[in-house]
Design a protein around this motif. Sequence first.
Motif, PDB file in Angstrom:
ATOM      1  N   PHE A  80       0.831  -1.198   0.000  1.00 17.30           N
ATOM      2  CA  PHE A  80       0.000   0.000   0.000  1.00 17.30           C
ATOM      3  C   PHE A  80       0.870   1.254   0.000  1.00 17.30           C
ATOM      4  O   PHE A  80       0.579   2.226  -0.706  1.00 17.30           O
ATOM      5  N   ARG A  81       1.943   1.217   0.785  1.00 16.86           N
ATOM      6  CA  ARG A  81       2.880   2.343   0.812  1.00 16.86           C
ATOM      7  C   ARG A  81       3.577   2.507  -0.524  1.00 16.86           C
ATOM      8  O   ARG A  81       3.714   3.616  -1.056  1.00 16.86           O
ATOM      9  N   GLN A  82       3.984   1.411  -1.118  1.00 20.21           N
ATOM     10  CA  GLN A  82       4.710   1.477  -2.383  1.00 20.21           C
ATOM     11  C   GLN A  82       3.806   1.913  -3.539  1.00 20.21           C
ATOM     12  O   GLN A  82       4.249   2.604  -4.461  1.00 20.21           O
ATOM     13  N   ALA A  83       2.526   1.497  -3.526  1.00 16.27           N
ATOM     14  CA  ALA A  83       1.626   1.773  -4.649  1.00 16.27           C
ATOM     15  C   ALA A  83       1.057   3.182  -4.599  1.00 16.27           C
ATOM     16  O   ALA A  83       1.014   3.885  -5.624  1.00 16.27           O
TER      17      ALA A  83
ATOM     18  N   ALA B 138      -7.297  -4.360  -6.800  1.00  8.50           N
ATOM     19  CA  ALA B 138      -7.175  -3.929  -5.410  1.00  8.50           C
ATOM     20  C   ALA B 138      -5.966  -4.579  -4.744  1.00  8.50           C
ATOM     21  O   ALA B 138      -5.262  -3.939  -3.946  1.00  8.50           O
ATOM     22  N   ALA B 139      -5.694  -5.846  -5.074  1.00  7.62           N
ATOM     23  CA  ALA B 139      -4.539  -6.528  -4.480  1.00  7.62           C
ATOM     24  C   ALA B 139      -3.233  -5.873  -4.888  1.00  7.62           C
ATOM     25  O   ALA B 139      -2.271  -5.842  -4.110  1.00  7.62           O
TER      26      ALA B 139
ATOM     27  N   GLN C 257      -7.687  -5.246   0.189  1.00  3.48           N
ATOM     28  CA  GLN C 257      -8.563  -6.400   0.042  1.00  3.48           C
ATOM     29  C   GLN C 257     -10.013  -5.912  -0.022  1.00  3.48           C
ATOM     30  O   GLN C 257     -10.467  -5.171   0.846  1.00  3.48           O
ATOM     31  N   ILE C 258     -10.752  -6.372  -1.050  1.00  4.24           N
ATOM     32  CA  ILE C 258     -12.164  -6.000  -1.215  1.00  4.24           C
ATOM     33  C   ILE C 258     -12.999  -6.889  -0.303  1.00  4.24           C
ATOM     34  O   ILE C 258     -13.017  -8.112  -0.452  1.00  4.24           O
ATOM     35  N   GLU C 259     -13.692  -6.283   0.629  1.00  7.88           N
ATOM     36  CA  GLU C 259     -14.544  -7.035   1.545  1.00  7.88           C
ATOM     37  C   GLU C 259     -15.943  -7.237   0.959  1.00  7.88           C
ATOM     38  O   GLU C 259     -16.524  -8.315   1.089  1.00  7.88           O
ATOM     39  N   ASP C 260     -16.459  -6.220   0.323  1.00  7.62           N
ATOM     40  CA  ASP C 260     -17.814  -6.329  -0.217  1.00  7.62           C
ATOM     41  C   ASP C 260     -18.049  -5.214  -1.213  1.00  7.62           C
ATOM     42  O   ASP C 260     -17.447  -4.140  -1.126  1.00  7.62           O
ATOM     43  N   VAL C 261     -18.951  -5.482  -2.163  1.00  6.34           N
ATOM     44  CA  VAL C 261     -19.409  -4.483  -3.134  1.00  6.34           C
ATOM     45  C   VAL C 261     -20.925  -4.533  -3.137  1.00  6.34           C
ATOM     46  O   VAL C 261     -21.520  -5.605  -3.263  1.00  6.34           O
TER      47      VAL C 261
END
Length: 317
Positions: free
Chosen positions: A104-107, A159-160, A165-169
């Motif tokens: 997350f930090r790198q992206a 997202a990965a 991490q996608i929990e729900d849509v």
Amino acid sequence: MSNRLPIIVVTAAIVLFLALSSIFVVNERQQAIVLRFGEIVDVKKEPGLYFKLPFGFLEADNVQIIEDRILRFDLEDIRVQVSGGKFYEVDAFIAYSIEDPRRFRQAVSGSVGLAEQRLRTRLDAALRRVYGLRGFEAALSEERTSMMREVAEQLRPDAASLGVQIEDVRIRRTDLTSEVSQQTYDRMKAERLAEAERLRARGREAAARIRARADREVVEILAAAQREAEILRGEGEAERNAIFAEAFQRDEDFFDFYRSMAAYRQALDPAGTTMLLSPNTEFFRYFGNPAGRGSMTDAAEPTGSTSAPAAPAATAQ
């Protein structure tokens, strides 16, 4: 001793400052990334008290706090086109969590706003793909759940790559655009009018059948009643004739008188009946002779006298 006091105070302050600069706390809703000269040297996911090198202002060791809870962002008024070619407006939201703080930090440099901006673009594209393969009715049916699952599956690889991490849509709203809404209203109105006309046509057909059946029943009832009346009338006529025949056999003169009186009553109706008859006719035989025998001339003149000329025709009203 008094000369050493300032030195002791300064030394204590420096020690306290170094101690405070070396300590950081991570609570249960946070994760921490330890950076040394801009490079990630450690990630702390568990809550607790941790130590690092002091002098963060010299880029020695810095700590970046990352959220460790489920986050949500909404996407509203997405204009999507369904398989039928029409456009609709969709509201949706994503529930996600930061699973890999290092990535997350790198992206996205650990920025939640930048991560949501990228996810927003990918969610928009995924919704357009999913809706483009289906009609509008699918979002209002049981297929809605599978549509949301499909959108989530399309988002997870992207997202990965962000460490998320996608929990729900969830799709909150699927609505018509103004132009499509008017078209849908016009179509529904036309369908309802056609359905109403079909119902009226079936009603008219049923009414015609009921009237025809009622008319047929009326004819049958009247025919049966008329037949019964004719039978009763015939029986009555037969009974009357039998009575007249019996009366005629008992007293022929009275029967002849009675029939003549009935003929007078019917012929000389006070409503106004004009008759051109000779006064000597058989019809008026009871006017001159109560016995009804002979003609009125015979009753007026003695037997054996010379007959006078026939009287002119009499008018009775």
